[in-house]
Scaffold this motif. Structure first.
Motif, PDB file in Angstrom:
ATOM      1  N   GLY A   1      -9.186  -4.372  -5.040  1.00 57.88           N
ATOM      2  CA  GLY A   1      -8.448  -3.470  -4.165  1.00 57.88           C
ATOM      3  C   GLY A   1      -7.346  -2.729  -4.892  1.00 57.88           C
ATOM      4  O   GLY A   1      -7.164  -1.521  -4.701  1.00 57.88           O
ATOM      5  N   ALA A   2      -6.597  -3.439  -5.734  1.00 60.06           N
ATOM      6  CA  ALA A   2      -5.513  -2.803  -6.480  1.00 60.06           C
ATOM      7  C   ALA A   2      -6.056  -1.761  -7.458  1.00 60.06           C
ATOM      8  O   ALA A   2      -5.488  -0.675  -7.617  1.00 60.06           O
ATOM      9  CB  ALA A   2      -4.699  -3.858  -7.227  1.00 60.06           C
TER      10      ALA A   2
ATOM     11  N   ASP B   1      -7.194   1.363  -5.479  1.00 67.92           N
ATOM     12  CA  ASP B   1      -6.050   2.189  -5.057  1.00 67.92           C
ATOM     13  C   ASP B   1      -5.458   2.956  -6.233  1.00 67.92           C
ATOM     14  O   ASP B   1      -5.137   4.148  -6.123  1.00 67.92           O
ATOM     15  CB  ASP B   1      -4.975   1.308  -4.420  1.00 67.92           C
ATOM     16  CG  ASP B   1      -5.403   0.743  -3.069  1.00 67.92           C
ATOM     17  OD1 ASP B   1      -6.379   1.282  -2.489  1.00 67.92           O
ATOM     18  OD2 ASP B   1      -4.785  -0.232  -2.617  1.00 67.92           O
ATOM     19  N   ALA B   2      -5.309   2.276  -7.356  1.00 68.55           N
ATOM     20  CA  ALA B   2      -4.680   2.912  -8.514  1.00 68.55           C
ATOM     21  C   ALA B   2      -5.529   4.036  -9.087  1.00 68.55           C
ATOM     22  O   ALA B   2      -5.005   5.054  -9.559  1.00 68.55           O
ATOM     23  CB  ALA B   2      -4.401   1.868  -9.596  1.00 68.55           C
TER      24      ALA B   2
ATOM     25  N   GLU C   1      -7.923   5.668  -7.356  1.00 66.61           N
ATOM     26  CA  GLU C   1      -8.406   6.533  -6.282  1.00 66.61           C
ATOM     27  C   GLU C   1      -9.932   6.513  -6.193  1.00 66.61           C
ATOM     28  O   GLU C   1     -10.595   7.551  -6.089  1.00 66.61           O
ATOM     29  CB  GLU C   1      -7.894   7.966  -6.469  1.00 66.61           C
ATOM     30  CG  GLU C   1      -6.374   8.065  -6.444  1.00 66.61           C
ATOM     31  CD  GLU C   1      -5.887   9.490  -6.646  1.00 66.61           C
ATOM     32  OE1 GLU C   1      -6.737  10.408  -6.696  1.00 66.61           O
ATOM     33  OE2 GLU C   1      -4.670   9.687  -6.769  1.00 66.61           O
TER      34      GLU C   1
ATOM     35  N   THR D   1     -13.416   4.064  -4.493  1.00 69.60           N
ATOM     36  CA  THR D   1     -13.738   3.102  -3.446  1.00 69.60           C
ATOM     37  C   THR D   1     -13.898   1.712  -4.056  1.00 69.60           C
ATOM     38  O   THR D   1     -14.221   1.567  -5.244  1.00 69.60           O
ATOM     39  CB  THR D   1     -15.036   3.481  -2.719  1.00 69.60           C
ATOM     40  OG1 THR D   1     -16.134   3.359  -3.624  1.00 69.60           O
ATOM     41  CG2 THR D   1     -14.970   4.902  -2.184  1.00 69.60           C
ATOM     42  N   GLN D   2     -13.699   0.704  -3.236  1.00 65.46           N
ATOM     43  CA  GLN D   2     -13.849  -0.667  -3.729  1.00 65.46           C
ATOM     44  C   GLN D   2     -15.277  -0.976  -4.190  1.00 65.46           C
ATOM     45  O   GLN D   2     -15.448  -1.651  -5.213  1.00 65.46           O
ATOM     46  CB  GLN D   2     -13.386  -1.662  -2.665  1.00 65.46           C
ATOM     47  CG  GLN D   2     -11.875  -1.622  -2.442  1.00 65.46           C
ATOM     48  CD  GLN D   2     -11.354  -2.814  -1.665  1.00 65.46           C
ATOM     49  OE1 GLN D   2     -11.973  -3.879  -1.640  1.00 65.46           O
ATOM     50  NE2 GLN D   2     -10.199  -2.649  -1.031  1.00 65.46           N
TER      51      GLN D   2
END
Length: 297
Positions: free
Chosen positions: A37-38, A41-42, A44, A46-47
């Motif tokens: 997840g991190a 997010d970092a 940009e 998708t998981q």
């Protein structure tokens, strides 16, 4: 992975912009580790995209995962820290590929809306990217070829579901090892002759980087366009979608499914031959294709 030198697969992984970005983020993260997840997010992304790339890096021995409760923390494998850092220092810190892949996924999800979920589209795009980058070792025009290959595979998957429909185009698959000569000649000629009556695909067990120039020239001489085709790996859905599978006398084996017609054409390989010989092979294939089309329609 052990030894003084990295494997070819590991080196290619480090030159992939998205995987390089993931590794850089892990190296710079607090305690040298991060969750999916991190990272998503970092960067940009998708998981599922990050998970896909981490799985590949893990298979290559470049990263490791440590479960803590419901989360898994990823870090660069300790024995590879120095070599990964050295290679990344010498490589550009580009992330464009990751964003381009997301664009491709979004475009194809819209194109196949109502047929496949976005998750299915994402899986096929990422897998197609790996097959071309790692398996076929294609480097030029990789984003656009990934989009084309993934779209073709999704179309084949949709065709499997339409096999019982009346009036659908007949599906023909041509297979040769490198998918750069015989299969491309046959496919181009059948597309030209069959039009909307047939849907034609090609594939190979060990695709070359590009279709042979002599093949393109020989087709151009008879007014048959290659149509932007390129060598691509053989995948299961291409065989499942086919009504007819034609191997080109090269020893390639295809999965066997009931209800398909399997042919093997003993055709000479045009690779490395002068144009005069390629013309002879082209004309041999042309006659075979015309006979096949007559039998189909």
């Amino acid at each position: 992975m052990s030894g003084e030198a990295m494997t070819d697969g590991a080196l290619r992984a480090l030159t992939d912009p998205t995987r390089a970005a993931i590794l850089r983020r892990l190296l710079s993260a607090p305690d040298g580790r991060a969750t999916v997840g991190a990272l998503a997010d970092a960067l940009e992304l998708t998981q599922p995209t990050v998970s896909h790339h981490l799985a590949r890096l893990r298979d290559l021995g470049l990263v490791m995962g440590e479960p803590e409760g419901r989360r898994v923390w990823y870090s660069v494998a300790p024995e590879e820290l120095d070599r990964v850092a050295d290679v990344l220092d010498a490589a550009p810190a580009a992330r464009m590929t990751g964003h381009v892949l997301q664009r491709i996924i979004g475009d194809l999800a819209l194109r196949f809306e109502g047929t496949f979920s976005r998750g299915t589209v994402e899986r096929y795009v990422l897998e197609s990217y790996d097959l071309l980058a790692d398996g076929a070792r294609i480097t030029r025009f990789l984003p656009s070829l990934t989009a084309r290959f993934a779209a073709d595979r999704l179309a084949a998957l949709a065709a499997v579901a339409r096999r019982d429909e009346a009036g659908r185009p007949l599906e023909v698959l041509f297979v040769c090892v490198q998918n750069a000569g015989r299969s491309q000649l046959a496919a181009a000629i059948l597309r030209q002759l069959g039009g909307d009556r047939v849907s034609v695909r090609t594939a190979g067990s060990a695709p070359a980087e590009a279709v042979r120039a002599s093949v393109v020239a020989a087709l151009d001489e008879i007014g048959v366009p290659l149509g932007g085709e390129f060598p691509k790996p053989l995948t299961d859905e291409a065989v499942r979608a086919a009504d007819v599978v034609v191997t080109m006398g090269c020893g390639d084996a295809c999965p066997v499914y009931p209800g398909r017609r399997y042919l093997d054409w003993a055709v000479d390989d045009p690779v490395g031959r002068p144009l005069e010989e390629v013309r002879r092979i082209r004309d041999d294939i042309d006659a075979r294709v015309r006979g096949l089309l007559d039998s189909l329609v």
